[in-house]
Design a protein around this motif. Structure first.
Motif, PDB file in Angstrom:
ATOM      1  N   THR A   1      20.484  71.650  52.029  1.00 47.18           N
ATOM      2  CA  THR A   1      21.091  72.303  50.866  1.00 47.18           C
ATOM      3  C   THR A   1      21.113  71.349  49.677  1.00 47.18           C
ATOM      4  O   THR A   1      20.737  71.716  48.552  1.00 47.18           O
ATOM      5  N   ILE A   2      21.518  70.106  49.917  1.00 47.96           N
ATOM      6  CA  ILE A   2      21.589  69.101  48.847  1.00 47.96           C
ATOM      7  C   ILE A   2      20.191  68.772  48.316  1.00 47.96           C
ATOM      8  O   ILE A   2      19.947  68.787  47.104  1.00 47.96           O
ATOM      9  N   ASN A   3      19.261  68.489  49.244  1.00 47.42           N
ATOM     10  CA  ASN A   3      17.897  68.111  48.832  1.00 47.42           C
ATOM     11  C   ASN A   3      17.184  69.235  48.086  1.00 47.42           C
ATOM     12  O   ASN A   3      16.512  69.010  47.073  1.00 47.42           O
ATOM     13  N   SER A   4      17.340  70.467  48.596  1.00 47.17           N
ATOM     14  CA  SER A   4      16.686  71.620  47.958  1.00 47.17           C
ATOM     15  C   SER A   4      17.265  71.880  46.575  1.00 47.17           C
ATOM     16  O   SER A   4      16.537  72.252  45.647  1.00 47.17           O
ATOM     17  N   SER A   5      18.575  71.694  46.431  1.00 49.61           N
ATOM     18  CA  SER A   5      19.223  71.881  45.125  1.00 49.61           C
ATOM     19  C   SER A   5      18.706  70.848  44.128  1.00 49.61           C
ATOM     20  O   SER A   5      18.416  71.177  42.965  1.00 49.61           O
ATOM     21  N   LEU A   6      18.594  69.588  44.578  1.00 47.00           N
ATOM     22  CA  LEU A   6      18.069  68.533  43.708  1.00 47.00           C
ATOM     23  C   LEU A   6      16.616  68.812  43.340  1.00 47.00           C
ATOM     24  O   LEU A   6      16.202  68.607  42.188  1.00 47.00           O
TER      25      LEU A   6
ATOM     26  N   VAL B   1      10.467  69.079  51.736  1.00 42.83           N
ATOM     27  CA  VAL B   1      11.916  68.826  51.691  1.00 42.83           C
ATOM     28  C   VAL B   1      12.569  69.194  53.020  1.00 42.83           C
ATOM     29  O   VAL B   1      13.436  68.467  53.524  1.00 42.83           O
ATOM     30  N   ILE B   2      12.170  70.323  53.598  1.00 50.62           N
ATOM     31  CA  ILE B   2      12.725  70.748  54.891  1.00 50.62           C
ATOM     32  C   ILE B   2      12.410  69.705  55.969  1.00 50.62           C
ATOM     33  O   ILE B   2      13.268  69.331  56.768  1.00 50.62           O
ATOM     34  N   CYS B   3      11.155  69.229  55.990  1.00 51.81           N
ATOM     35  CA  CYS B   3      10.761  68.206  56.979  1.00 51.81           C
ATOM     36  C   CYS B   3      11.566  66.910  56.788  1.00 51.81           C
ATOM     37  O   CYS B   3      12.069  66.339  57.769  1.00 51.81           O
ATOM     38  N   ILE B   4      11.687  66.467  55.544  1.00 55.35           N
ATOM     39  CA  ILE B   4      12.439  65.238  55.251  1.00 55.35           C
ATOM     40  C   ILE B   4      13.899  65.405  55.650  1.00 55.35           C
ATOM     41  O   ILE B   4      14.514  64.486  56.214  1.00 55.35           O
ATOM     42  N   SER B   5      14.473  66.579  55.394  1.00 49.30           N
ATOM     43  CA  SER B   5      15.880  66.831  55.728  1.00 49.30           C
ATOM     44  C   SER B   5      16.112  66.748  57.231  1.00 49.30           C
ATOM     45  O   SER B   5      17.124  66.194  57.690  1.00 49.30           O
ATOM     46  N   LEU B   6      15.168  67.290  58.018  1.00 48.66           N
ATOM     47  CA  LEU B   6      15.321  67.231  59.478  1.00 48.66           C
ATOM     48  C   LEU B   6      15.182  65.798  59.982  1.00 48.66           C
ATOM     49  O   LEU B   6      15.935  65.353  60.864  1.00 48.66           O
ATOM     50  N   ILE B   7      14.237  65.048  59.409  1.00 43.34           N
ATOM     51  CA  ILE B   7      14.051  63.640  59.803  1.00 43.34           C
ATOM     52  C   ILE B   7      15.301  62.827  59.478  1.00 43.34           C
ATOM     53  O   ILE B   7      15.799  62.045  60.303  1.00 43.34           O
ATOM     54  N   LEU B   8      15.852  63.015  58.279  1.00 46.71           N
ATOM     55  CA  LEU B   8      17.073  62.313  57.882  1.00 46.71           C
ATOM     56  C   LEU B   8      18.237  62.677  58.806  1.00 46.71           C
ATOM     57  O   LEU B   8      19.048  61.825  59.170  1.00 46.71           O
ATOM     58  N   SER B   9      18.305  63.941  59.195  1.00 44.44           N
ATOM     59  CA  SER B   9      19.385  64.401  60.082  1.00 44.44           C
ATOM     60  C   SER B   9      19.313  63.699  61.430  1.00 44.44           C
ATOM     61  O   SER B   9      20.341  63.310  62.012  1.00 44.44           O
ATOM     62  N   TYR B  10      18.089  63.532  61.929  1.00 48.15           N
ATOM     63  CA  TYR B  10      17.894  62.837  63.199  1.00 48.15           C
ATOM     64  C   TYR B  10      18.404  61.395  63.108  1.00 48.15           C
ATOM     65  O   TYR B  10      19.151  60.928  63.977  1.00 48.15           O
TER      66      TYR B  10
ATOM     67  N   GLY C   1       2.767  78.077  44.573  1.00 46.04           N
ATOM     68  CA  GLY C   1       2.115  77.307  45.633  1.00 46.04           C
ATOM     69  C   GLY C   1       2.684  75.899  45.731  1.00 46.04           C
ATOM     70  O   GLY C   1       2.930  75.384  46.829  1.00 46.04           O
ATOM     71  N   MET C   2       2.917  75.296  44.562  1.00 48.28           N
ATOM     72  CA  MET C   2       3.488  73.948  44.531  1.00 48.28           C
ATOM     73  C   MET C   2       4.901  73.948  45.122  1.00 48.28           C
ATOM     74  O   MET C   2       5.272  73.069  45.898  1.00 48.28           O
ATOM     75  N   MET C   3       5.712  74.964  44.768  1.00 51.57           N
ATOM     76  CA  MET C   3       7.089  75.031  45.254  1.00 51.57           C
ATOM     77  C   MET C   3       7.137  75.268  46.760  1.00 51.57           C
ATOM     78  O   MET C   3       7.989  74.711  47.458  1.00 51.57           O
ATOM     79  N   ILE C   4       6.231  76.085  47.264  1.00 55.45           N
ATOM     80  CA  ILE C   4       6.169  76.313  48.720  1.00 55.45           C
ATOM     81  C   ILE C   4       5.874  74.999  49.439  1.00 55.45           C
ATOM     82  O   ILE C   4       6.501  74.660  50.444  1.00 55.45           O
ATOM     83  N   ALA C   5       4.913  74.246  48.898  1.00 54.36           N
ATOM     84  CA  ALA C   5       4.541  72.962  49.511  1.00 54.36           C
ATOM     85  C   ALA C   5       5.702  71.965  49.439  1.00 54.36           C
ATOM     86  O   ALA C   5       6.029  71.292  50.429  1.00 54.36           O
ATOM     87  N   VAL C   6       6.355  71.881  48.270  1.00 55.28           N
ATOM     88  CA  VAL C   6       7.472  70.946  48.102  1.00 55.28           C
ATOM     89  C   VAL C   6       8.654  71.362  48.969  1.00 55.28           C
ATOM     90  O   VAL C   6       9.315  70.515  49.586  1.00 55.28           O
TER      91      VAL C   6
END
Length: 467
Positions: free
Chosen positions: A122-127, A20-29, A11-16
């Motif tokens: 990919t980078i954020n999820s790996s970290l 991470v996906i949301c942060i990655s899209l914001i950073l991409s923008y 549950g914790m990993m799904i939330a994190v």
């Protein structure tokens, strides 16, 4: 307790992962429109409109994460395999998102944002996975969240397993004891004790808190397997078998099934899978094409130097053994005087080889004589990364002398490889080179290829064993 912990962790990993996906899209923008690394003008949608695809991205990525088993327990799963899965997931995700935007004719949403997103995610999820692993290992090494294991069989196999568990506390296993028919109760084995005979299994299960049972019986006692497994299933305890024939199979055997018959493939080769081969081939074509274009001035300069240094052709073509033991012509810049076909076939290059030209010594020492192999990669004879190909004469020789030598031909040969970045090139140990080649073949993933490329660049092309 372990199951409850695993549910909480999932549950914790799904939330994190979602965060991470949301942060990655914001950073991409922000990278696309405020850093503007692509230096292009485009109609900019609002920030809110750029976040709207999260409605599709989040469920899509959760499905892909499940398909690649990223939410299954990973005590024994390597970080490299997880990163490899994340690379594949983001490549597939990018392809699906691009296709959906094309089908629904969404022309104003920047495709560059999606491309940047796939890289950053990919980078954020790996970290993220790395830090979660580090945290869990610290927790387990202190004695928390342990799995309690009973080992059946206190012979060489069981003792070897117990030693590995005791040497790697971070795995989070606690051995509560052994069951064995050949040793008396109380006998000490690998920091644990014999609790009783195998016939007492049901009594031990009822009496002790057991999460898993490891069956480590020698081949001669495999007749007891049926009764042991039936008892484990009767009491709902998970059982795993450590095969006594493990020494004959690789660390990651591939199990196939024909109808209800299991077949163990003794050599697991990830590049046997079509998707893996396709991804590697696409990268080979793209990177070799880019390399040829960027390096074209250098290629012309070297070709001129070869022509002026001695009479003969610019390129040296030599027969080598490649994928599936098929022969092909490998290209190099000629670094030696023109020699007879027989000498070229069987003579090994030595340090002060009199056949080399002065210019040839330089290009061999710097390894730039290998650059024409980019065309071999483009043709499909070779890959950028893989075991180095050898001449047919030496392949026949080493096949008889070096165990498992021929396994290297299960994959395309490479310009550089795991053996080369570990220093095994030129006139060095063939056995050590083959060990590295086997490791690469059985553990291939995109992350390993990327690592080898960076190590090749980082360590430089000049090598004391290149001559």
């Amino acid at each position: 307790m372990i199951k409850e912990n695993q549910k909480f962790l999932n549950g914790m990993m799904i939330a994190v992962d979602g965060l991470v996906i949301c942060i990655s899209l914001i950073l991409s923008y922000f990278i696309r429109f405020y850093v503007n690394i692509f230096n292009t003008n485009q109609i900019r949608l609002s920030f809110k409109e750029y976040l709207m695809p999260l409605i599709i991205i989040l469920p899509l990525y959760y499905i892909l994460y499940n398909v690649y088993n990223l939410y299954s327990p990973h005590r024994r799963k390597s970080l490299d395999s997880e990163i490899n899965s994340l690379i594949k997931i983001n490549i597939i995700g990018l392809g699906i998102l691009m296709s959906m935007f094309y089908i629904f004719k969404n022309v104003h949403y920047s495709r560059y944002v999606l491309l940047i997103f796939s890289i950053i995610n990919t980078i954020n999820s790996s970290l993220e996975r790395y830090f979660i692993r580090r945290t869990l290992r610290e927790i387990r090494s202190k004695g928390y969240n342990l799995k309690h294991v009973l080992i059946i069989g206190a012979g060489e196999l069981g003792c070897n397993f117990a030693k590995k568990i005791n040497d790697n506390k971070y795995l989070g296993y606690n051995i509560i004891g052994f069951l064995d028919d050949n040793k008396q109760p109380g006998y000490k084995v690998s920091k644990s004790h014999i609790l009783g005979s195998i016939d007492e299994l049901s009594h031990i299960i009822m009496k002790r808190n057991i999460d898993e049972i490891m069956i480590a019986l020698p081949l001669g006692e495999y007749g007891k397997l049926g009764a042991i497994i039936s008892t484990c299933e009767k009491y709902g305890v998970k059982a795993q078998i450590i095969p006594d024939y493990y020494k004959y199979i690789p660390a990651k055997p591939y199990v196939d099934v024909i109808d209800d018959l299991a077949i163990i493939n003794i050599r697991h080769v990830p590049l046997d899978f079509p998707f893996n081969r396709l991804i590697k081939r696409i990268l080979d074509v793209i990177l070799s094409s880019i390399g040829i274009i960027i390096l074209s001035p250098l290629l012309i300069t070297i070709a001129t130097g070869v022509k002026l240094s001695s009479p003969g052709p610019i390129l040296f073509k030599q027969e080598r053994v490649g994928l599936h033991r098929r022969n092909f012509n490998m290209y190099k810049f000629r670094s030696m005087k023109v020699q007879t076909h027989e000498d070229e076939k069987v003579k090994w290059t030595i340090k002060e080889d009199p056949r080399k030209t002065k210019f040839g010594s330089f290009i061999r020492k710097t390894s730039i004589d290998e650059l024409p192999q980019l065309f071999n990669v483009l043709k499909g004879d070779m890959s950028l990364i893989g075991p180095r190909p050898e001449r047919p004469y030496f392949v026949e020789k080493f096949r008889e002398e070096i165990p498992k030598y021929m396994i290297k031909h299960h994959v395309r040969p490479g310009i550089t490889g795991w053996a080369q970045v570990n220093g095994w090139r030129g006139d060095t140990s063939i056995k050590e080179r083959i060990k590295c080649d086997l490791y690469y073949i059985e553990n291939w993933n995109l992350w390993l290829d990327i690592k080898i490329i960076f190590l090749t660049i980082w360590k430089g092309f000049v090598n004391k064993n290149a001559y």
